[in-house]
Design a protein around this motif. Structure first.
Motif, PDB file in Angstrom:
ATOM      1  N   GLU A 173      -3.753  26.743  20.721  1.00 29.34           N
ATOM      2  CA  GLU A 173      -2.448  26.085  20.778  1.00 29.34           C
ATOM      3  C   GLU A 173      -2.147  25.309  19.500  1.00 29.34           C
ATOM      4  OE1 GLU A 173      -0.248  22.809  23.557  1.00 29.34           O
ATOM      5  OE2 GLU A 173      -1.354  24.433  24.555  1.00 29.34           O
ATOM      6  N   LYS A 210      -9.048  25.069  36.889  1.00 35.23           N
ATOM      7  CA  LYS A 210      -8.622  23.678  37.059  1.00 35.23           C
ATOM      8  C   LYS A 210      -9.164  23.037  38.327  1.00 35.23           C
ATOM      9  CE  LYS A 210      -4.240  24.688  39.328  1.00 35.23           C
ATOM     10  NZ  LYS A 210      -2.812  24.798  39.130  1.00 35.23           N
ATOM     11  N   VAL A 220       5.182  27.726  26.564  1.00 37.58           N
ATOM     12  CA  VAL A 220       5.712  27.346  27.874  1.00 37.58           C
ATOM     13  C   VAL A 220       4.696  26.503  28.634  1.00 37.58           C
ATOM     14  CG1 VAL A 220       6.570  28.220  30.074  1.00 37.58           C
ATOM     15  CG2 VAL A 220       7.135  29.422  27.957  1.00 37.58           C
ATOM     16  N   CYS A 221       3.453  26.914  28.583  1.00 41.12           N
ATOM     17  CA  CYS A 221       2.372  26.196  29.264  1.00 41.12           C
ATOM     18  C   CYS A 221       1.437  25.635  28.195  1.00 41.12           C
ATOM     19  CB  CYS A 221       1.634  27.152  30.191  1.00 41.12           C
ATOM     20  SG  CYS A 221       0.418  26.336  31.222  1.00 41.12           S
ATOM     21  N   SER A 222       1.146  24.351  28.288  1.00 40.34           N
ATOM     22  CA  SER A 222       0.387  23.665  27.251  1.00 40.34           C
ATOM     23  C   SER A 222      -0.894  23.057  27.815  1.00 40.34           C
ATOM     24  CB  SER A 222       1.255  22.552  26.646  1.00 40.34           C
ATOM     25  OG  SER A 222       0.496  21.742  25.792  1.00 40.34           O
ATOM     26  N   GLY A 245      -1.860  32.425  25.713  1.00 37.82           N
ATOM     27  CA  GLY A 245      -1.481  32.614  27.113  1.00 37.82           C
ATOM     28  C   GLY A 245      -2.664  33.015  27.977  1.00 37.82           C
ATOM     29  N   ASP A 294      -0.728  19.815  29.714  1.00 36.94           N
ATOM     30  CA  ASP A 294      -0.510  19.791  31.159  1.00 36.94           C
ATOM     31  C   ASP A 294      -1.809  19.587  31.943  1.00 36.94           C
ATOM     32  OD1 ASP A 294       2.186  20.342  30.609  1.00 36.94           O
ATOM     33  OD2 ASP A 294       1.876  22.506  30.786  1.00 36.94           O
ATOM     34  N   TYR A 295      -2.947  19.759  31.281  1.00 34.73           N
ATOM     35  CA  TYR A 295      -4.247  19.681  31.939  1.00 34.73           C
ATOM     36  C   TYR A 295      -5.124  18.546  31.416  1.00 34.73           C
ATOM     37  CZ  TYR A 295      -2.913  24.243  33.673  1.00 34.73           C
ATOM     38  OH  TYR A 295      -2.245  25.269  34.289  1.00 34.73           O
ATOM     39  N   ASP A 338      -6.036  27.460  33.875  1.00 37.28           N
ATOM     40  CA  ASP A 338      -5.388  27.291  35.170  1.00 37.28           C
ATOM     41  C   ASP A 338      -6.286  27.756  36.311  1.00 37.28           C
ATOM     42  OD1 ASP A 338      -2.874  26.444  36.504  1.00 37.28           O
ATOM     43  OD2 ASP A 338      -2.920  28.531  37.226  1.00 37.28           O
ATOM     44  N   TYR A 391     -10.740  25.138  28.130  1.00 38.18           N
ATOM     45  CA  TYR A 391      -9.771  24.155  27.648  1.00 38.18           C
ATOM     46  C   TYR A 391      -9.861  24.027  26.127  1.00 38.18           C
ATOM     47  CZ  TYR A 391      -7.193  19.814  27.054  1.00 38.18           C
ATOM     48  OH  TYR A 391      -6.284  18.879  26.638  1.00 38.18           O
ATOM     49  N   MET A 404      -4.805  29.991  28.483  1.00 36.97           N
ATOM     50  CA  MET A 404      -4.176  29.071  29.434  1.00 36.97           C
ATOM     51  C   MET A 404      -4.328  29.577  30.867  1.00 36.97           C
ATOM     52  SD  MET A 404      -3.293  26.411  27.866  1.00 36.97           S
ATOM     53  CE  MET A 404      -2.645  25.700  29.357  1.00 36.97           C
ATOM     54  N   ASP A 405      -4.302  30.899  31.064  1.00 40.30           N
ATOM     55  CA  ASP A 405      -4.545  31.460  32.396  1.00 40.30           C
ATOM     56  C   ASP A 405      -5.951  31.100  32.874  1.00 40.30           C
ATOM     57  OD1 ASP A 405      -2.011  32.579  32.481  1.00 40.30           O
ATOM     58  OD2 ASP A 405      -2.700  34.623  32.019  1.00 40.30           O
TER      59      ASP A 405
END
Length: 103
Positions: free
Chosen positions: A69, A50, A91-93, A40, A96-97, A47, A62, A43-44
């Motif tokens: 992950e 990005k 929840v966030c993968s 998590g 997604d990026y 984000d 990444y 992933m923050d």
């Protein structure tokens, strides 16, 4: 499930050091919930970075998130195979990026 004897060099919570037979080097073991939290955090970072996807920082964040992950997905899969109930899910993968990566 296999049952094997392992060598435990440290059983400190979330920082255990063990050696599985036939592996020349000890391994660092981490609890699944801690792995989930590290993913998590990574992933923050992804984000936050990005908006500059071509940067070295974005790519490194990444890659770290992706490695965490992959390990987290394996952990979840193994727990599911052995009917071990978890109180978290991804929840966030990094998927997604993916479109922000340059080939």
């Amino acid at each position: 499930m296999k049952q094997r004897r392992i060598e435990i060099y440290s059983d400190e919570p979330d920082n255990s050091v063990v050696r599985i037979p036939d592996n020349p080097f000890p391994a660092s073991a981490i609890q699944g919930d801690s792995l989930f939290l590290l993913h998590g955090e990574a992933m923050d970072l992804v984000d936050e970075l990005k908006h500059n996807p071509g940067s070295d920082s974005f790519y490194r964040a990444y890659r770290i998130a992706s490695e965490l992950e992959q390990r987290l997905r394996h952990y979840i899969e193994v727990c599911e195979q052995h009917d071990i109930e978890l109180n978290f899910d991804i929840v966030c993968s990094v998927e997604d990026y993916q479109e922000l990566l340059f080939d």
